[in-house]
Design a protein around this motif. Structure first.
Motif, PDB file in Angstrom:
ATOM      1  N   ASP A   5       0.863  -1.187   0.000  1.00  0.00           N
ATOM      2  CA  ASP A   5       0.000   0.000   0.000  1.00  0.00           C
ATOM      3  C   ASP A   5       0.901   1.239   0.000  1.00  0.00           C
ATOM      4  O   ASP A   5       1.305   1.744   1.043  1.00  0.00           O
ATOM      5  CB  ASP A   5      -0.911  -0.006   1.234  1.00  0.00           C
ATOM      6  CG  ASP A   5      -1.879   1.172   1.237  1.00  0.00           C
ATOM      7  OD1 ASP A   5      -1.780   2.028   0.325  1.00  0.00           O
ATOM      8  OD2 ASP A   5      -2.720   1.246   2.144  1.00  0.00           O
ATOM      9  N   HIS A   6       1.207   1.718  -1.199  1.00  0.00           N
ATOM     10  CA  HIS A   6       2.153   2.834  -1.321  1.00  0.00           C
ATOM     11  C   HIS A   6       1.647   4.119  -0.673  1.00  0.00           C
ATOM     12  O   HIS A   6       2.434   4.960  -0.261  1.00  0.00           O
ATOM     13  CB  HIS A   6       2.481   3.089  -2.796  1.00  0.00           C
ATOM     14  CG  HIS A   6       1.293   3.511  -3.621  1.00  0.00           C
ATOM     15  ND1 HIS A   6       0.456   2.606  -4.236  1.00  0.00           N
ATOM     16  CD2 HIS A   6       0.811   4.740  -3.925  1.00  0.00           C
ATOM     17  CE1 HIS A   6      -0.482   3.258  -4.901  1.00  0.00           C
ATOM     18  NE2 HIS A   6      -0.293   4.548  -4.721  1.00  0.00           N
ATOM     19  N   LYS A   7       0.338   4.268  -0.580  1.00  0.00           N
ATOM     20  CA  LYS A   7      -0.201   5.517  -0.030  1.00  0.00           C
ATOM     21  C   LYS A   7       0.065   5.642   1.469  1.00  0.00           C
ATOM     22  O   LYS A   7       0.056   6.743   2.011  1.00  0.00           O
ATOM     23  CB  LYS A   7      -1.695   5.624  -0.331  1.00  0.00           C
ATOM     24  CG  LYS A   7      -1.965   5.817  -1.824  1.00  0.00           C
ATOM     25  CD  LYS A   7      -3.431   6.028  -2.129  1.00  0.00           C
ATOM     26  CE  LYS A   7      -3.649   6.229  -3.625  1.00  0.00           C
ATOM     27  NZ  LYS A   7      -5.062   6.428  -3.968  1.00  0.00           N
ATOM     28  N   GLN A   8       0.292   4.528   2.117  1.00  0.00           N
ATOM     29  CA  GLN A   8       0.714   4.567   3.523  1.00  0.00           C
ATOM     30  C   GLN A   8       2.234   4.597   3.652  1.00  0.00           C
ATOM     31  O   GLN A   8       2.786   5.344   4.463  1.00  0.00           O
ATOM     32  CB  GLN A   8       0.177   3.343   4.269  1.00  0.00           C
ATOM     33  CG  GLN A   8      -1.307   3.369   4.541  1.00  0.00           C
ATOM     34  CD  GLN A   8      -1.699   2.250   5.499  1.00  0.00           C
ATOM     35  OE1 GLN A   8      -1.075   2.060   6.535  1.00  0.00           O
ATOM     36  NE2 GLN A   8      -2.717   1.498   5.124  1.00  0.00           N
ATOM     37  N   ILE A   9       2.898   3.786   2.816  1.00  0.00           N
ATOM     38  CA  ILE A   9       4.340   3.592   2.962  1.00  0.00           C
ATOM     39  C   ILE A   9       5.133   4.825   2.560  1.00  0.00           C
ATOM     40  O   ILE A   9       6.035   5.272   3.280  1.00  0.00           O
ATOM     41  CB  ILE A   9       4.790   2.383   2.119  1.00  0.00           C
ATOM     42  CG1 ILE A   9       4.169   1.098   2.663  1.00  0.00           C
ATOM     43  CG2 ILE A   9       6.309   2.268   2.089  1.00  0.00           C
ATOM     44  CD1 ILE A   9       4.297  -0.056   1.709  1.00  0.00           C
ATOM     45  N   ASP A  10       4.823   5.411   1.381  1.00  0.00           N
ATOM     46  CA  ASP A  10       5.652   6.501   0.853  1.00  0.00           C
ATOM     47  C   ASP A  10       5.728   7.692   1.800  1.00  0.00           C
ATOM     48  O   ASP A  10       6.829   8.114   2.189  1.00  0.00           O
ATOM     49  CB  ASP A  10       5.144   6.933  -0.523  1.00  0.00           C
ATOM     50  CG  ASP A  10       5.411   5.886  -1.600  1.00  0.00           C
ATOM     51  OD1 ASP A  10       5.954   4.812  -1.269  1.00  0.00           O
ATOM     52  OD2 ASP A  10       5.068   6.143  -2.770  1.00  0.00           O
ATOM     53  N   PRO A  11       4.592   8.274   2.226  1.00  0.00           N
ATOM     54  CA  PRO A  11       4.690   9.435   3.131  1.00  0.00           C
ATOM     55  C   PRO A  11       5.291   9.087   4.489  1.00  0.00           C
ATOM     56  O   PRO A  11       5.985   9.900   5.093  1.00  0.00           O
ATOM     57  CB  PRO A  11       3.250   9.924   3.249  1.00  0.00           C
ATOM     58  CG  PRO A  11       2.399   8.785   2.823  1.00  0.00           C
ATOM     59  CD  PRO A  11       3.187   8.018   1.837  1.00  0.00           C
TER      60      PRO A  11
END
Length: 812
Positions: A5-11
């Motif tokens: 889940d990039h939307k959690q991981i990236d930020p």
């Protein structure tokens, strides 16, 4: 997380990196330093281009890898923000360029942070900040002080659309390289920088740097150093001598005409050397030729034109009388502006002679031995052969004849050698607003006076109108309260210089400022420059090789000469990145609707998928095409790899629980390949190695120890994912602060592979070998197979082909 889940991981990890100052370089650290630089971008209103992202993704891998190798890495970022695009946008939308620049740089910064690049943001610079361009102005004053900046009236390249003068390097195929408009010639008083004073060093000292030969050749060709022979021809009936320049003196006996530039002094009206009956034709042609740009006149594809001037020259070696022609393809900036016409041994001269029915003479017999008339352009040659019909040169090779005639001309006072250059002094004035003010004033009493260093920077005033003027003056010329000032020498009335510097000025020294960005007493602390310089690796675009790269080397050599910066060269190594084209191989452009927005991609796939895809597109220096289908494939791979890793992480297998030799070997093989290929910028094959590892290992149990090694090894390529992996397997601190994993060479030496053996295209057996085995060792193993011997049945092997680690083929 079971699913990626990039939307959690990236930020999550971007915030962690920023708050921990993970990527800050440390001045004077005990570690060895590594200064890695990418050309800082021009922050346009369109935001970061996906081509920027490809470049930054690749060089970010390099920076992260070198940190893990134990280096103190400086990997900075800033903005090259002066220039016409911002000014034109400001004019169109009636916004102050400062406001536009801030909007653009804020957006660029947001996008680059969104991609997770490991830039040291504490060293961010902006060339439009007065605290920065104070030092650009200071450097200009040093050029002026040392006689390397001067002002003169000269014909320059003029862009009628942008209403600005251009350096030769900014004109491509007769058009402004920025806006594409056709360039005209205009005479203006311009500031110049004497780059020609450094021409020899700029060419010769390329031997001391790690640049590809293509870059060295481009710079040397642009500098264009050649030894010419200047030969004096008497002009019949005038008492004048016409000095003709050539790089091929051995062809002097083959001269059948002379071609001369329209601007040559021999054609000046007041001298009246041209016979009266020819003057109107000559003057009309001269006017027509001067309406063309130098690029148009020198274009090999253009039809060759000219007019006979009625004048004749006498060949000094044989007394022959030859016609003098005025031609537009001869330039005063090349040689002496007068050239020998040798149509038998120069294709351009042959075309001209054929067009105007001028004689053609042969004075060289080529390797084909032909001695007859030259009637076709394919018969024109000069590269090699024996000189004929040339009196004292007959029977000599071209090289021998060249040397002999040069000695003869010099001894008899007919000619002399002259070293000349293609490069000309750098036109440094621009007639627009959004650039660094040139820090001089003009005083009727004192002349040109530099602004005192204590009064720097000369700050751009806020103005209501940024439109360039029809007169060719800068918009600053209309601001009386800014222009009118006092002379720093005598205190009398004076006027400021209203031209500004070119957009190349701020980028000619920016790499120093990253070493010490907040210094207000010098361009940078000398001790910090001694620590960080030179740049160890510099990545940039091929289009800047004869612009920014050449200019910045020139500035560096000058600043080194006056004791401001260390070393002969600013960059130890330079490489050009390739271009990313749109799908189908077309250049990305708004008009074609194929521009890729990184914001949309990161929103859909996540930063690491975008990064990994860009690494996978092809070689660092190659031209590659975008593919929507391929990025979907990379997205699927990342999600599969995530599942494989997390399932093993949750199983928490230890070495005591499971020992899978195949996985151990696969992990070590992956680390070995990444260790070898990442510093060589073989990013596409590194991604392929990761995919190959997954194929080998995804159905097998993997220990925590090996998972930790995997997390560290893939961290340069997928930094957010790697942080999550490292956390999942109990790693302490950031994965990017870990040392690079070591390779167990003994384990790799134990590895063996089974390869197929083909005979005449059919598989006839398999052999178990070491992947590092030599071809002779593999051949011996293949020939020892019973199945091979049965198939050969006494036949001779005509050819043995071994593709290492893949296949062995016999042809019988």
């Amino acid at each position: 997380m079971k699913e990626y889940d990039h939307k959690q991981i990236d930020p999550k990890w971007q915030n962690e990196w920023e708050h921990s100052n993970l990527y800050r370089a440390v001045d004077f650290a005990d570690k060895p330093k590594k200064y890695i630089l990418v050309e800082f971008p021009y922050a346009s209103g369109d935001g970061v281009h996906i081509g920027h992202c490809r470049t930054y993704s690749m060089i970010d891998v390099l920076a992260r890898f070198e940190r893990m190798q134990g280096y103190n890495v400086l990997f900075p970022m800033g903005w090259d923000a002066f220039g016409l695009p911002t000014e034109n946008y400001a004019i169109k939308h009636k916004i102050n360029p400062k406001v536009v620049t801030k909007q653009n740089t804020d957006n660029f910064r947001r996008q680059l942070k969104m991609m997770g690049y490991s830039f040291d943001w504490s060293r961010e610079i902006d060339t439009t900040e007065p605290s920065y361009y104070k030092w650009t102005q200071w450097i200009f004053l040093k050029f002026l002080e040392n006689g390397l900046a001067y002002k003169e009236k000269a014909p320059i390249n003029w862009c009628p659309k942008c209403k600005v003068g251009l350096a030769n390097e900014e004109v491509v195929n007769g058009r402004h390289e920025r806006c594409g408009s056709e360039v005209e010639m205009k005479e203006l008083s311009q500031w110049m920088l004497k780059i020609t004073a450094y021409a020899d060093r700029l060419a010769d000292e390329l031997d001391e740097v790690d640049y590809p030969e293509s870059i060295k050749a481009a710079q040397r060709n642009w500098i264009g150093r050649k030894t010419w022979i200047d030969i004096s021809f008497d002009v019949e009936g005038t008492g004048q001598k016409l000095v003709v320049s050539t790089t091929q003196p051995e062809t002097i006996y083959g001269v059948t005409f002379i071609v001369v530039a329209p601007e040559h002094p021999i054609f000046d009206e007041d001298k009246k050397f041209v016979p009266e009956e020819y003057r109107d034709t000559v003057l009309a042609y001269k006017k027509e030729a001067q309406g063309k740009t130098p690029e148009e006149r020198a274009d090999e594809k253009m039809k060759k034109t000219g007019v006979f001037t009625g004048l004749y020259a006498i060949n000094p070696v044989n007394g022959e009388r030859v016609q003098i022609w005025m031609t537009d393809f001869v330039l005063m900036t090349v040689g002496t502006g007068a050239v020998m016409g040798v149509p038998g041994h120069d294709k351009r001269d042959f075309q001209f002679a054929t067009q105007y029915k001028l004689p053609v003479a042969r004075v060289i017999v080529g390797p084909d031995g032909k001695t007859g008339e030259i009637n076709k352009i394919s018969e024109v040659q000069h590269d090699a052969g024996t000189v004929v019909n040339s009196d004292i040169l007959d029977g000599l090779s071209v090289d021998e004849a060249s040397e002999k005639i040069m000695d003869h001309l010099v001894e008899n006072g007919i000619g002399h050698a002259e070293v000349r250059y293609n490069i000309h002094d750098w036109i440094f004035s621009r007639q627009h607003y959004w650039g660094e003010p040139i820090p001089v004033v003009f005083c009727e009493k004192c002349g040109t006076v530099p602004v005192p260093e204590k009064d720097l920077p000369v700050v751009l005033p806020d103005v209501e109108s940024y439109e360039p003027t029809e007169t060719g003056e800068s918009p600053l010329a209309a601001i009386d309260e800014w222009v009118n000032t006092t002379c720093p020498t005598c205190g009398g009335t004076a006027k400021r210089e209203t031209d500004t510097m070119p957009n190349w000025a701020g980028s000619s020294w920016y790499f120093y400022r990253f070493c010490d960005p907040d210094n207000d007493t010098a361009i940078a602390d000398p001790e910090k420059l001694n620590y960080w310089m030179p740049v160890d690796f510099y990545d940039g675009g091929a289009e800047h090789v004869t612009l920014h790269l050449l200019y910045s080397r020139f500035w560096h050599k000058f600043l080194n000469d006056i004791g401001v910066v260390p070393g002969k060269e600013p960059y130890r190594a330079r490489r050009n990145h390739g271009m990313l084209l749109g799908e189908g191989g077309t250049k990305m452009s708004k008009s074609l609707g194929n521009v890729i927005n990184p914001d949309d991609l990161v929103e859909k796939f996540g930063a690491d998928v975008v990064r990994l895809y860009l690494l996978f597109t092809g070689p660092h220096e190659g031209t590659v095409e975008w593919s929507d289908r391929a990025i979907q494939g990379v997205n699927r791979f990342v999600r599969k790899f995530w599942k494989f890793f997390m399932e093993n992480a949750n199983a928490k297998k230890k070495t005591d629980d499971v020992s899978e030799l195949g996985v151990e070997i696969a992990v070590n093989r992956l680390i070995r390949q990444l260790t070898d290929e990442l510093p060589q910028r073989k990013f596409n094959t590194s991604v392929a190695a990761l995919m190959e590892f997954y194929n080998d290992a995804h159905e097998k149990p993997v220990t925590i120890e090996n998972l930790q090694k995997i997390a560290v090894a893939i961290a340069p390529m997928v930094p957010h994912v790697a942080e999550e992996f490292w956390s999942a397997v109990g790693g302490n601190g950031s994965v990017h602060a870990q040392p690079w994993p070591e390779v167990d060479e003994k384990l790799l030496q134990q590895e063996s592979v089974v390869i197929p053996v083909q005979i005449n295209g059919k598989v006839r057996g398999k052999v178990n070998i070491s992947p590092d085995a030599s071809e002779d060792t593999v051949r011996a193993a293949v020939m020892a197979l019973d199945s091979v011997q049965r198939c050969l049945d006494g036949q001779d092997v005509k050819k043995f082909i071994y593709v290492p680690g893949k296949i062995a083929t016999l042809v019988v």
